[in-house]
Design a protein around this motif. Structure first.
Motif, PDB file in Angstrom:
ATOM      1  N   LEU A 372      48.498 -21.054  40.670  1.00  0.00           N
ATOM      2  CA  LEU A 372      48.763 -20.234  39.844  1.00  0.00           C
ATOM      3  C   LEU A 372      49.138 -21.264  38.440  1.00  0.00           C
ATOM      4  CD1 LEU A 372      52.752 -18.536  40.873  1.00  0.00           C
ATOM      5  CD2 LEU A 372      50.146 -18.123  40.676  1.00  0.00           C
ATOM      6  N   GLY A 373      48.930 -22.377  38.630  1.00  0.00           N
ATOM      7  CA  GLY A 373      49.222 -23.610  37.261  1.00  0.00           C
ATOM      8  C   GLY A 373      47.444 -23.532  37.320  1.00  0.00           C
ATOM      9  N   ASN A 374      46.486 -23.368  38.398  1.00  0.00           N
ATOM     10  CA  ASN A 374      45.479 -23.904  37.743  1.00  0.00           C
ATOM     11  C   ASN A 374      44.075 -21.841  37.142  1.00  0.00           C
ATOM     12  OD1 ASN A 374      43.048 -25.521  38.196  1.00  0.00           O
ATOM     13  ND2 ASN A 374      44.605 -25.581  40.164  1.00  0.00           N
ATOM     14  N   LEU A 375      45.261 -21.277  37.227  1.00  0.00           N
ATOM     15  CA  LEU A 375      44.856 -20.294  36.319  1.00  0.00           C
ATOM     16  C   LEU A 375      44.399 -20.423  34.931  1.00  0.00           C
ATOM     17  CD1 LEU A 375      47.628 -16.698  37.849  1.00  0.00           C
ATOM     18  CD2 LEU A 375      44.844 -17.212  37.635  1.00  0.00           C
ATOM     19  N   GLY A 376      45.033 -21.385  34.722  1.00  0.00           N
ATOM     20  CA  GLY A 376      44.931 -22.168  33.294  1.00  0.00           C
ATOM     21  C   GLY A 376      43.392 -22.766  33.118  1.00  0.00           C
ATOM     22  N   GLY A 377      43.025 -22.756  33.954  1.00  0.00           N
ATOM     23  CA  GLY A 377      41.682 -23.287  34.252  1.00  0.00           C
ATOM     24  C   GLY A 377      40.763 -21.810  33.743  1.00  0.00           C
ATOM     25  N   PHE A 378      41.195 -20.610  33.904  1.00  0.00           N
ATOM     26  CA  PHE A 378      40.657 -19.932  33.473  1.00  0.00           C
ATOM     27  C   PHE A 378      40.990 -20.170  32.233  1.00  0.00           C
ATOM     28  CE2 PHE A 378      40.420 -15.092  32.829  1.00  0.00           C
ATOM     29  CZ  PHE A 378      39.225 -14.894  32.683  1.00  0.00           C
ATOM     30  N   ALA A 379      41.967 -19.567  31.615  1.00  0.00           N
ATOM     31  CA  ALA A 379      42.558 -19.072  30.687  1.00  0.00           C
ATOM     32  C   ALA A 379      42.292 -20.220  29.606  1.00  0.00           C
ATOM     33  CB  ALA A 379      43.926 -19.186  30.185  1.00  0.00           C
ATOM     34  N   GLY A 380      42.281 -21.193  29.599  1.00  0.00           N
ATOM     35  CA  GLY A 380      41.801 -22.459  29.147  1.00  0.00           C
ATOM     36  C   GLY A 380      39.988 -22.475  28.402  1.00  0.00           C
ATOM     37  N   PRO A 381      39.384 -22.153  29.300  1.00  0.00           N
ATOM     38  CA  PRO A 381      37.574 -21.925  29.011  1.00  0.00           C
ATOM     39  C   PRO A 381      37.272 -21.074  27.843  1.00  0.00           C
ATOM     40  CG  PRO A 381      37.358 -22.857  31.143  1.00  0.00           C
ATOM     41  CD  PRO A 381      38.995 -22.967  30.611  1.00  0.00           C
ATOM     42  N   TYR A 382      37.711 -19.924  28.726  1.00  0.00           N
ATOM     43  CA  TYR A 382      37.550 -18.157  27.957  1.00  0.00           C
ATOM     44  C   TYR A 382      37.872 -17.732  26.832  1.00  0.00           C
ATOM     45  CZ  TYR A 382      37.000 -13.170  28.635  1.00  0.00           C
ATOM     46  OH  TYR A 382      36.360 -12.276  28.210  1.00  0.00           O
ATOM     47  N   LEU A 383      39.155 -18.701  26.619  1.00  0.00           N
ATOM     48  CA  LEU A 383      39.709 -18.957  25.608  1.00  0.00           C
ATOM     49  C   LEU A 383      39.011 -19.495  24.001  1.00  0.00           C
ATOM     50  CD1 LEU A 383      42.460 -17.735  23.971  1.00  0.00           C
ATOM     51  CD2 LEU A 383      43.332 -20.366  24.452  1.00  0.00           C
ATOM     52  N   VAL A 384      38.673 -20.149  24.608  1.00  0.00           N
ATOM     53  CA  VAL A 384      37.982 -21.155  23.568  1.00  0.00           C
ATOM     54  C   VAL A 384      36.359 -20.506  23.521  1.00  0.00           C
ATOM     55  CG1 VAL A 384      36.306 -23.753  23.312  1.00  0.00           C
ATOM     56  CG2 VAL A 384      38.871 -23.861  24.547  1.00  0.00           C
ATOM     57  N   GLY A 385      35.895 -19.621  24.341  1.00  0.00           N
ATOM     58  CA  GLY A 385      35.065 -18.712  24.429  1.00  0.00           C
ATOM     59  C   GLY A 385      35.053 -17.497  23.306  1.00  0.00           C
ATOM     60  N   TRP A 386      36.016 -17.010  23.824  1.00  0.00           N
ATOM     61  CA  TRP A 386      36.119 -15.751  22.977  1.00  0.00           C
ATOM     62  C   TRP A 386      36.687 -15.800  21.647  1.00  0.00           C
ATOM     63  CZ3 TRP A 386      41.189 -14.322  20.605  1.00  0.00           C
ATOM     64  CH2 TRP A 386      41.252 -12.714  20.647  1.00  0.00           C
ATOM     65  N   LEU A 387      37.721 -17.058  21.326  1.00  0.00           N
ATOM     66  CA  LEU A 387      37.997 -17.357  19.915  1.00  0.00           C
ATOM     67  C   LEU A 387      36.623 -17.807  18.814  1.00  0.00           C
ATOM     68  CD1 LEU A 387      41.620 -19.233  19.711  1.00  0.00           C
ATOM     69  CD2 LEU A 387      40.876 -16.592  18.887  1.00  0.00           C
ATOM     70  N   THR A 388      35.575 -18.951  20.002  1.00  0.00           N
ATOM     71  CA  THR A 388      34.423 -19.365  19.039  1.00  0.00           C
ATOM     72  C   THR A 388      33.271 -18.398  18.922  1.00  0.00           C
ATOM     73  OG1 THR A 388      34.776 -21.060  20.520  1.00  0.00           O
ATOM     74  CG2 THR A 388      32.283 -20.577  19.647  1.00  0.00           C
ATOM     75  N   ASP A 389      33.303 -17.165  20.020  1.00  0.00           N
ATOM     76  CA  ASP A 389      33.154 -15.773  19.179  1.00  0.00           C
ATOM     77  C   ASP A 389      33.672 -15.025  18.262  1.00  0.00           C
ATOM     78  OD1 ASP A 389      30.430 -15.945  20.730  1.00  0.00           O
ATOM     79  OD2 ASP A 389      31.739 -15.184  22.958  1.00  0.00           O
ATOM     80  N   LEU A 390      34.749 -15.243  18.051  1.00  0.00           N
ATOM     81  CA  LEU A 390      34.960 -14.394  17.012  1.00  0.00           C
ATOM     82  C   LEU A 390      34.741 -15.148  15.798  1.00  0.00           C
ATOM     83  CD1 LEU A 390      37.585 -11.406  16.895  1.00  0.00           C
ATOM     84  CD2 LEU A 390      39.371 -13.570  16.710  1.00  0.00           C
ATOM     85  N   THR A 391      35.560 -16.099  15.796  1.00  0.00           N
ATOM     86  CA  THR A 391      35.870 -16.990  13.841  1.00  0.00           C
ATOM     87  C   THR A 391      34.146 -17.741  13.989  1.00  0.00           C
ATOM     88  OG1 THR A 391      36.377 -19.148  15.706  1.00  0.00           O
ATOM     89  CG2 THR A 391      37.743 -17.679  15.259  1.00  0.00           C
ATOM     90  N   GLY A 392      33.377 -18.160  14.636  1.00  0.00           N
ATOM     91  CA  GLY A 392      32.059 -19.106  14.986  1.00  0.00           C
ATOM     92  C   GLY A 392      32.727 -20.910  14.532  1.00  0.00           C
TER      93      GLY A 392
END
Length: 436
Positions: A372-392
């Motif tokens: 369950l803790g390593n779900l953060g391994g999905f959340a962290g990279p995807y969150l950074v990528g999504w926010l990078t696309d959103l905000t530039g």
């Protein structure tokens, strides 16, 4: 003879046999897990990917990683950690090489998912193995020396991957880096034993010390810890550690998997070789931090501060790095601080579950925390990528990651209560030439 003097007198071949073989094995796993961060920025038009798709390729690994966490831990405890890891090693090697054979975004995601499945049971299986070889007074150091393969793999492989990317196709980099586990499986099979009683190289004195100390530690644990797997899954400390690990790993992988891209931008889109060498520097600092914090934790018995303080320091460095625009040297210094902070807690953190649960049930707790803790391994990279696309810009993503690291530290300080502390006078981990 006191526990402390017995520890000091005990031979220590286990530090020279078990730790290095396990460390190299997991270093190879970690290379196959994280090389995608260095390789994907250079796939170019052959496999066009958006920032969010790259983040998804990094993160989908951890969805597969969930599946064998608890089964792998239980197999290691009830059957054999040695055999469990061997089978998984062979399977993940093939999956890693498959990443170099993909021709579409979907195929890449499938290959990464399968890689996560086979690597998923390795971490808890090795923790079970170490728990059979190292008493509590040595546990944080044993964990940290094994887990030091994480930053060491980056120190070694970041420059090498950069050179390989400059010399050959990114596909060949995936394939070649997936081969070594097939070779190391032979070393693993002949060098590692599940417990001291099965090792041919151990002396009677060391076998008696390890098995006797572990037996006493098991007998001293609370009676409630003798209950079932269900009780282990409901244990308050275990559930809090799940929350801590999720927040921490979100920040950890969000940082480590996007570090090469940040360095690449910092150098003005430098060559793969330059990016690889610069990326290695923070991981070298992280290695020193891991060993130093684990040694302090074993000597003092304070697992909570050894976990919370580095996470707060890394969060502060992430914030400063996003709110200021210093020179390249200043940015690299901040990256080093963040790396030191997110890596340092590994040894102390994984020493906590076995202080509150007996050996026969701690396996399922280790699997649950890591799964369950390593779900953060999905959340962290995807969150950074999504926010990078959103905000530039990657700034928003890294600010959120800093907040998650702070949350992990606060949960640790306010909620986690490890039982007991290591016995006095720990045996020196570096004494590898003791009597046999």
């Amino acid at each position: 003879m006191s526990d402390g003097s017995a520890a000091a007198a005990a031979p220590a071949k286990r530090w020279a046999y078990v730790i290095p073989v396990a460390a190299v094995m997991y270093m190879l796993a970690y290379i196959d897990r994280t090389n995608v961060a260095l390789i994907l920025p250079y796939v170019g038009k052959e496999l066009p990917l958006s920032a969010s798709a790259k983040g998804f390729a990094s993160g989908i690994f951890f969805v597969g990683y969930l599946l064998l966490q608890i089964p792998g831990a239980v197999l290691a405890a009830r059957w054999s950690a040695r055999k469990t890891v061997l089978l998984l090693m062979l399977a993940w090697s093939l999956a890693a090489m498959a990443c170099g054979l993909v021709h579409s975004e979907i195929q890449l995601h499938v290959a990464r998912f399968v890689l996560g499945v086979f690597e998923g049971g390795v971490w808890p299986a090795v923790l079970i193995l170490l728990a059979s070889w190292f008493p509590q007074r040595e546990r944080a150091r044993a964990n940290a020396l094994w887990m030091a393969c994480l930053p060491v793999s980056a120190v070694v492989m970041s420059p090498l991957s950069g050179w390989m990317l400059g010399a050959m196709s990114w596909r060949w980099v995936f394939v070649i880096q997936g081969l070594p586990p097939l070779l190391w499986a032979v070393v693993w099979w002949f060098a590692v034993a599940d417990r001291p009683a099965q090792a041919k190289w151990i002396s009677p004195a060391e076998r008696e010390y390890v098995e006797g100390t572990l037996a006493r530690e098991e007998a001293e644990k609370p009676k409630a810890a003798q209950e079932s797997y269900g009780r282990a899954l409901r244990d308050r400390t275990v559930l809090l550690l799940v929350a801590v690990y999720f927040c921490w790993i979100s920040g950890f992988y969000g940082f480590s998997l996007w570090l090469p891209s940040v360095v690449k931008k910092m150098t003005g889109n430098g060559s793969p070789g330059l990016v690889g060498w610069l990326t290695a520097i923070p991981y070298l600092v992280a290695f020193v931090s891991m060993v130093g914090v684990a040694l302090w934790s074993d000597r003092t018995g304070n697992r909570r501060l050894a976990l919370a303080v580095p996470l707060l320091v890394s969060a502060a460095a992430l914030l400063v790095g996003q709110l200021t625009h210093g020179s390249a040297v200043a940015q690299m210094a901040l990256l080093c601080v963040v790396a030191a902070g997110v890596y340092a807690p590994y040894g102390p953190f994984w020493a906590i579950p076995s202080t509150v649960l007996r050996f026969e049930v701690v396996a399922v707790a280790l699997g649950l925390i890591n799964a369950l803790g390593n779900l953060g391994g999905f959340a962290g990279p995807y969150l950074v990528g999504w926010l990078t696309d959103l905000t530039g810009s990657s700034a928003a993503g890294f600010l959120v990651l800093a907040g998650l690291l702070v949350a992990a530290a606060l949960i640790t300080v306010l909620g986690v209560r490890p039982a007991g502390r290591p016995s006095e006078s720990p045996a020196p981990a570096g004494r590898l030439t003791a009597r046999s």
